[in-house]
Design a protein around this motif. Structure first.
Motif, PDB file in Angstrom:
ATOM      1  N   MET A  66       4.790 -16.083  27.447  1.00  0.00           N
ATOM      2  CA  MET A  66       3.114 -16.080  27.473  1.00  0.00           C
ATOM      3  C   MET A  66       2.574 -14.713  28.036  1.00  0.00           C
ATOM      4  SD  MET A  66       2.247 -18.180  25.482  1.00  0.00           S
ATOM      5  CE  MET A  66       0.311 -18.258  25.356  1.00  0.00           C
ATOM      6  N   PRO A  67       3.023 -14.215  29.264  1.00  0.00           N
ATOM      7  CA  PRO A  67       2.586 -13.036  29.639  1.00  0.00           C
ATOM      8  C   PRO A  67       2.377 -11.804  28.662  1.00  0.00           C
ATOM      9  CG  PRO A  67       3.801 -14.172  31.305  1.00  0.00           C
ATOM     10  CD  PRO A  67       4.077 -14.758  29.983  1.00  0.00           C
ATOM     11  N   THR A  68       3.752 -11.843  28.097  1.00  0.00           N
ATOM     12  CA  THR A  68       3.883 -10.733  26.884  1.00  0.00           C
ATOM     13  C   THR A  68       2.733 -10.764  25.731  1.00  0.00           C
ATOM     14  OG1 THR A  68       6.008 -10.676  27.556  1.00  0.00           O
ATOM     15  CG2 THR A  68       5.468  -9.293  25.717  1.00  0.00           C
ATOM     16  N   LEU A  69       2.877 -12.043  25.381  1.00  0.00           N
ATOM     17  CA  LEU A  69       1.796 -12.416  24.367  1.00  0.00           C
ATOM     18  C   LEU A  69       0.547 -12.289  24.569  1.00  0.00           C
ATOM     19  CD1 LEU A  69       3.383 -15.435  22.871  1.00  0.00           C
ATOM     20  CD2 LEU A  69       3.112 -13.378  21.823  1.00  0.00           C
ATOM     21  N   HIS A  70       0.005 -12.546  26.101  1.00  0.00           N
ATOM     22  CA  HIS A  70      -1.409 -12.229  26.352  1.00  0.00           C
ATOM     23  C   HIS A  70      -1.464 -10.802  26.373  1.00  0.00           C
ATOM     24  CE1 HIS A  70      -3.164 -16.168  26.818  1.00  0.00           C
ATOM     25  NE2 HIS A  70      -2.117 -16.485  27.672  1.00  0.00           N
ATOM     26  N   PHE A  71      -0.770 -10.036  26.924  1.00  0.00           N
ATOM     27  CA  PHE A  71      -0.908  -8.708  26.958  1.00  0.00           C
ATOM     28  C   PHE A  71      -1.132  -8.082  25.449  1.00  0.00           C
ATOM     29  CE2 PHE A  71       1.266  -4.437  26.203  1.00  0.00           C
ATOM     30  CZ  PHE A  71       0.638  -3.540  27.110  1.00  0.00           C
ATOM     31  N   LEU A  72      -0.340  -8.359  24.439  1.00  0.00           N
ATOM     32  CA  LEU A  72      -0.610  -7.841  23.185  1.00  0.00           C
ATOM     33  C   LEU A  72      -1.844  -8.318  22.731  1.00  0.00           C
ATOM     34  CD1 LEU A  72       3.111  -8.500  21.991  1.00  0.00           C
ATOM     35  CD2 LEU A  72       2.198  -6.232  22.332  1.00  0.00           C
ATOM     36  N   ARG A  73      -2.214  -9.550  22.919  1.00  0.00           N
ATOM     37  CA  ARG A  73      -3.305 -10.077  22.439  1.00  0.00           C
ATOM     38  C   ARG A  73      -4.569  -9.160  22.635  1.00  0.00           C
ATOM     39  NH1 ARG A  73      -6.883 -14.841  23.475  1.00  0.00           N
ATOM     40  NH2 ARG A  73      -6.622 -14.664  25.777  1.00  0.00           N
ATOM     41  N   GLN A  74      -4.658  -8.340  23.875  1.00  0.00           N
ATOM     42  CA  GLN A  74      -5.611  -7.733  24.296  1.00  0.00           C
ATOM     43  C   GLN A  74      -5.906  -6.317  23.396  1.00  0.00           C
ATOM     44  OE1 GLN A  74      -7.396  -9.122  26.375  1.00  0.00           O
ATOM     45  NE2 GLN A  74      -5.894 -10.752  26.801  1.00  0.00           N
ATOM     46  N   ILE A  75      -4.611  -6.223  22.640  1.00  0.00           N
ATOM     47  CA  ILE A  75      -5.046  -4.872  21.933  1.00  0.00           C
ATOM     48  C   ILE A  75      -5.348  -4.933  20.589  1.00  0.00           C
ATOM     49  CG2 ILE A  75      -3.379  -2.860  21.143  1.00  0.00           C
ATOM     50  CD1 ILE A  75      -1.322  -3.780  23.318  1.00  0.00           C
ATOM     51  N   PRO A  76      -6.568  -4.480  20.094  1.00  0.00           N
ATOM     52  CA  PRO A  76      -7.011  -4.743  18.790  1.00  0.00           C
ATOM     53  C   PRO A  76      -6.063  -4.037  17.922  1.00  0.00           C
ATOM     54  CG  PRO A  76      -8.181  -2.970  19.991  1.00  0.00           C
ATOM     55  CD  PRO A  76      -7.308  -3.512  20.978  1.00  0.00           C
ATOM     56  N   PRO A  77      -6.084  -4.999  16.674  1.00  0.00           N
ATOM     57  CA  PRO A  77      -5.129  -4.530  15.536  1.00  0.00           C
ATOM     58  C   PRO A  77      -5.368  -2.898  15.241  1.00  0.00           C
ATOM     59  CG  PRO A  77      -6.296  -6.435  15.124  1.00  0.00           C
ATOM     60  CD  PRO A  77      -6.948  -6.059  16.258  1.00  0.00           C
ATOM     61  N   ILE A  78      -6.544  -2.418  15.170  1.00  0.00           N
ATOM     62  CA  ILE A  78      -6.822  -1.077  14.592  1.00  0.00           C
ATOM     63  C   ILE A  78      -6.242  -0.213  15.517  1.00  0.00           C
ATOM     64  CG2 ILE A  78      -8.733   0.623  14.073  1.00  0.00           C
ATOM     65  CD1 ILE A  78     -10.471  -1.736  14.053  1.00  0.00           C
ATOM     66  N   ALA A  79      -6.092  -0.338  16.987  1.00  0.00           N
ATOM     67  CA  ALA A  79      -5.121   0.453  17.758  1.00  0.00           C
ATOM     68  C   ALA A  79      -3.893   0.677  17.314  1.00  0.00           C
ATOM     69  CB  ALA A  79      -5.508  -0.035  19.171  1.00  0.00           C
ATOM     70  N   TRP A  80      -3.272  -0.158  16.387  1.00  0.00           N
ATOM     71  CA  TRP A  80      -1.985   0.203  16.159  1.00  0.00           C
ATOM     72  C   TRP A  80      -1.817   0.715  14.570  1.00  0.00           C
ATOM     73  CZ3 TRP A  80       2.104  -1.362  18.992  1.00  0.00           C
ATOM     74  CH2 TRP A  80       1.979  -2.520  19.997  1.00  0.00           C
ATOM     75  N   ILE A  81      -2.925   0.775  14.202  1.00  0.00           N
ATOM     76  CA  ILE A  81      -2.648   1.404  12.762  1.00  0.00           C
ATOM     77  C   ILE A  81      -2.046   2.814  12.769  1.00  0.00           C
ATOM     78  CG2 ILE A  81      -4.136   2.348  10.909  1.00  0.00           C
ATOM     79  CD1 ILE A  81      -6.227   0.033  11.190  1.00  0.00           C
TER      80      ILE A  81
ATOM     81  N   GLY B 153       2.979  -2.074   3.572  1.00  0.00           N
ATOM     82  CA  GLY B 153       3.802  -2.524   4.715  1.00  0.00           C
ATOM     83  C   GLY B 153       2.937  -2.475   5.991  1.00  0.00           C
ATOM     84  N   SER B 154       2.307  -1.096   6.146  1.00  0.00           N
ATOM     85  CA  SER B 154       1.483  -0.839   7.554  1.00  0.00           C
ATOM     86  C   SER B 154       0.125  -1.908   7.405  1.00  0.00           C
ATOM     87  CB  SER B 154       0.929   0.596   7.562  1.00  0.00           C
ATOM     88  OG  SER B 154       0.245   0.982   6.530  1.00  0.00           O
ATOM     89  N   LYS B 155      -0.338  -2.070   5.987  1.00  0.00           N
ATOM     90  CA  LYS B 155      -1.739  -2.826   6.169  1.00  0.00           C
ATOM     91  C   LYS B 155      -1.110  -4.405   6.469  1.00  0.00           C
ATOM     92  CE  LYS B 155      -3.573   0.065   2.816  1.00  0.00           C
ATOM     93  NZ  LYS B 155      -2.088   0.736   2.962  1.00  0.00           N
ATOM     94  N   SER B 156      -0.029  -4.685   5.846  1.00  0.00           N
ATOM     95  CA  SER B 156       0.466  -6.018   6.075  1.00  0.00           C
ATOM     96  C   SER B 156       0.718  -6.411   7.659  1.00  0.00           C
ATOM     97  CB  SER B 156       1.684  -6.331   5.415  1.00  0.00           C
ATOM     98  OG  SER B 156       1.674  -6.336   4.043  1.00  0.00           O
ATOM     99  N   ALA B 157       1.324  -5.371   8.343  1.00  0.00           N
ATOM    100  CA  ALA B 157       1.531  -5.409   9.716  1.00  0.00           C
ATOM    101  C   ALA B 157       0.345  -5.733  10.459  1.00  0.00           C
ATOM    102  CB  ALA B 157       2.270  -4.251  10.406  1.00  0.00           C
ATOM    103  N   VAL B 158      -0.687  -4.819  10.106  1.00  0.00           N
ATOM    104  CA  VAL B 158      -2.210  -5.102  10.802  1.00  0.00           C
ATOM    105  C   VAL B 158      -2.752  -6.366  10.432  1.00  0.00           C
ATOM    106  CG1 VAL B 158      -4.502  -4.139  10.904  1.00  0.00           C
ATOM    107  CG2 VAL B 158      -2.461  -2.489  10.583  1.00  0.00           C
ATOM    108  N   ILE B 159      -2.776  -6.793   9.411  1.00  0.00           N
ATOM    109  CA  ILE B 159      -3.168  -8.303   9.184  1.00  0.00           C
ATOM    110  C   ILE B 159      -2.397  -9.339   9.830  1.00  0.00           C
ATOM    111  CG2 ILE B 159      -3.779  -9.924   7.372  1.00  0.00           C
ATOM    112  CD1 ILE B 159      -3.674  -7.317   5.263  1.00  0.00           C
ATOM    113  N   PHE B 160      -1.096  -9.008   9.857  1.00  0.00           N
ATOM    114  CA  PHE B 160      -0.487 -10.253  10.663  1.00  0.00           C
ATOM    115  C   PHE B 160      -0.621 -10.073  11.915  1.00  0.00           C
ATOM    116  CE2 PHE B 160       3.487 -11.000  13.166  1.00  0.00           C
ATOM    117  CZ  PHE B 160       3.789 -12.316  12.560  1.00  0.00           C
ATOM    118  N   TYR B 161      -0.551  -8.977  12.694  1.00  0.00           N
ATOM    119  CA  TYR B 161      -1.048  -8.844  14.086  1.00  0.00           C
ATOM    120  C   TYR B 161      -2.371  -9.555  14.398  1.00  0.00           C
ATOM    121  CZ  TYR B 161      -1.295  -6.541  18.567  1.00  0.00           C
ATOM    122  OH  TYR B 161      -1.368  -6.338  19.957  1.00  0.00           O
ATOM    123  N   ALA B 162      -3.425  -9.349  13.367  1.00  0.00           N
ATOM    124  CA  ALA B 162      -4.549  -9.701  13.833  1.00  0.00           C
ATOM    125  C   ALA B 162      -4.756 -11.181  13.811  1.00  0.00           C
ATOM    126  CB  ALA B 162      -5.635  -8.967  12.740  1.00  0.00           C
TER     127      ALA B 162
END
Lengths: 250, 263
Positions: free
Chosen positions: B91-106, B118-127
């Motif tokens: 959970m601590p890792t998941l809570h950390f990742l949750r704070q990062i907006p998907p756009i930041a990963w683009i 691939g990159s779009k699917s990853a962004v949608i999945f992450y969101a």
């Protein structure tokens, strides 16, 4: 001498939390086959805790509780507990809720059993209703039917008539009496002396917390019992005195 | 009652439409396209098949990414709910990742998965993943203790606990997570399409921008909002259809009586 169905030996229950609460102290009790035992006591004294120990939902801090000679360490459908609130699953119909308690068996047999139970508990018309469509009394009947679906040897009832209006109380009272008459040993937890006297063959009175048995009274009044009958009234007064800590325990 | 509700809800959009009409009429620098220009743009884009193409591409993308998020997120959330030990580790890792907006990963996703799907699917999945996972977990946490006790008293086995209690009781929360996840992934998709895509609603807006077609930009924006509302309405309907008992009777989150205090 009848066989003791349930035996509690020196049961103590202490809840350790922010504050230490001693709910039960040195409870010794035997419930025999064919008895209807009512447990009376002031509100919050630990009656429900004792019933939960009998059901196997709560472990005693010290002491031992046995059912048919075997130590109780987890719940079992043979000791069916009917909670104070019906606790029906809102996503299931009356039928579905009763089905929960039926052991794995062929569809036709299970179906027959459910139909029979619904008929017995006057629920046939409501078999496909959802809990939120039922009145309080009906919901209690479903909870009772669900408990019976597991073919119990002992029925544990926690304030089954609480929060119901008089007419429904009376009809459910008859139902509970009928079940006992049909051979189902029952333990009833209540704070209502009338309710206990209408049903029980023995009344056990607990003291205020920490609960100890202060009276163990056989009730030999014949059935059907009339609350206006002189003997009933006399007995009620005696029990009420003990219950309120005035009378002499036996 | 219902029509009154609809009427009340329509007041503000009508007000905005009037402001839009007035401001476009008095605008001298063409910054605000008039409503009739937008309607013309819609019919032109529709006639050229642009709207159908971009909407369907965006929807397929979102369904793919969201579908994977649902397939992985729901069971994982339920596992976290049932096996609480997992939670301590992850959970601590998941809570950390949750704070990062998907756009930041683009930018990173573009390098890792390329400029294609691939990159779009990853962004949608992450969101979609975190709302789906956390709501599924919450669904189990919110099952009242009194229901667990019924299962114990009736000697449920693991399978019965899962099918008869855990899944139906957490369904409303799972549905809420899916609804939220879908809405998040829809937003993230449009953002991803704006940065790197050659099709989709985000691309429609960006290509209109490069041609300074204000009317087409507004068409893109309106379509995103409209489709978002329709998707949301579908999920609301689905939740009511699958969990009609919710809110009325479940009593989620209610305070349980403590055993010590019950007499």
């Amino acid at each position: 001498m009848r066989e003791a169905l349930l035996q509690a030996v020196n049961i103590t229950k202490i809840f350790e939390g922010k504050t230490r609460v001693e709910a039960l102290r040195s409870i010794d009790l035997a419930i025999n086959q064919g008895e209807y035992v009512a447990i009376l006591g002031p509100s919050g004294c630990g009656k429900t805790t004792l019933l939960r120990i009998f059901a196997g939902l709560t472990k005693p801090t010290t002491g031992k509780c046995t059912f048919l000679g075997e130590e109780i360490n987890k719940p079992n459908r043979q000791r069916a507990l009917v909670f104070q609130d019906p606790r029906l699953f809102p996503w299931l119909t009356v039928r579905g809720n009763i089905e929960l308690a039926i052991k794995k068996q062929a569809f036709i047999e299970a179906n027959e059993r459910i139909v029979e139970l619904c008929k017995k508990m006057q629920l046939s018309e409501f078999m496909y209703s959802y809990p939120h469509e039922l009145s309080g009394g009906m919901a209690k009947r479903v909870a009772l039917a669900r408990a019976l679906a597991g073919d119990p040897k002992l029925l544990l009832l926690d304030e089954p008539l609480a929060h119901l209006d008089k007419n429904i109380q009376l009809s459910l009272l008859n139902e509970l009496h009928r079940l006992w008459k049909d051979g189902l040993t029952s333990v009833l937890v209540t704070h209502d002396v009338d309710e206990a006297l209408m049903l029980a063959t023995r009344i056990i009175i607990l003291s205020a917390r920490p609960a100890q048995i202060i009276a163990n009274q056989q009730i030999s009044l014949p059935f059907p019992r009339d609350p206006l009958d002189g003997e009933f009234v006399q007995l009620k007064e005696k029990i009420m005195k003990i219950n309120s800590g005035v009378g002499e325990p036996e | 009652m219902r029509s009154l509700k609809v009427l009340k809800g329509a007041v503000f959009p009508i007000f905005i439409l009037i402001i839009w009409l007035l401001s476009s009429r008095h605008s001298t620098n063409n910054l605000i396209p008039a409503p009739n220009e937008v309607i013309n743009a819609i019919s032109n884009l529709w006639a050229r098949g642009e709207i159908q193409k971009h909407v369907s591409i965006s929807l397929i993308r979102v369904l793919k990414g969201f579908g994977w998020a649902a397939i992985i997120g729901v069971p994982l959330g339920l596992c976290f709910g049932v096996f609480t030990k997992f939670r301590l580790w992850l959970m601590p890792t998941l809570h950390f990742l949750r704070q990062i907006p998907p756009i930041a990963w683009i930018p990173l996703f573009l390098i890792w998965f390329g400029i294609g799907e691939g990159s779009k699917s990853a962004v949608i999945f992450y969101a979609a993943f975190f709302p789906v996972l956390l709501n599924s977990l919450l669904g189990i946490e919110q099952i009242p203790r009194r229901f667990w006790e019924v299962g114990k008293v009736l000697e449920f086995d693991y399978l019965k606990f899962l099918w008869r209690l855990v899944l139906p009781a957490s369904l409303p929360s799972i549905m809420a997570g899916l609804r939220l996840g879908m809405s998040m992934s829809w937003r993230a998709l449009v953002a991803a399409e704006m940065i790197a895509a050659t099709s989709g609603l985000g691309y429609l807006i960006m290509s209109a921008r490069s041609l300074v077609r204000m009317d087409e930009m507004v068409v893109g924006i309106l379509l995103i909002g409209l489709i978002g509302i329709l998707i949301d309405a579908f999920f609301i309907w689905l939740e009511r259809f699958l969990a009609p008992w919710n809110k009325e009777t479940l009593g989620v989150g209610e305070n349980e009586r403590s055993i010590a205090s019950s007499g």
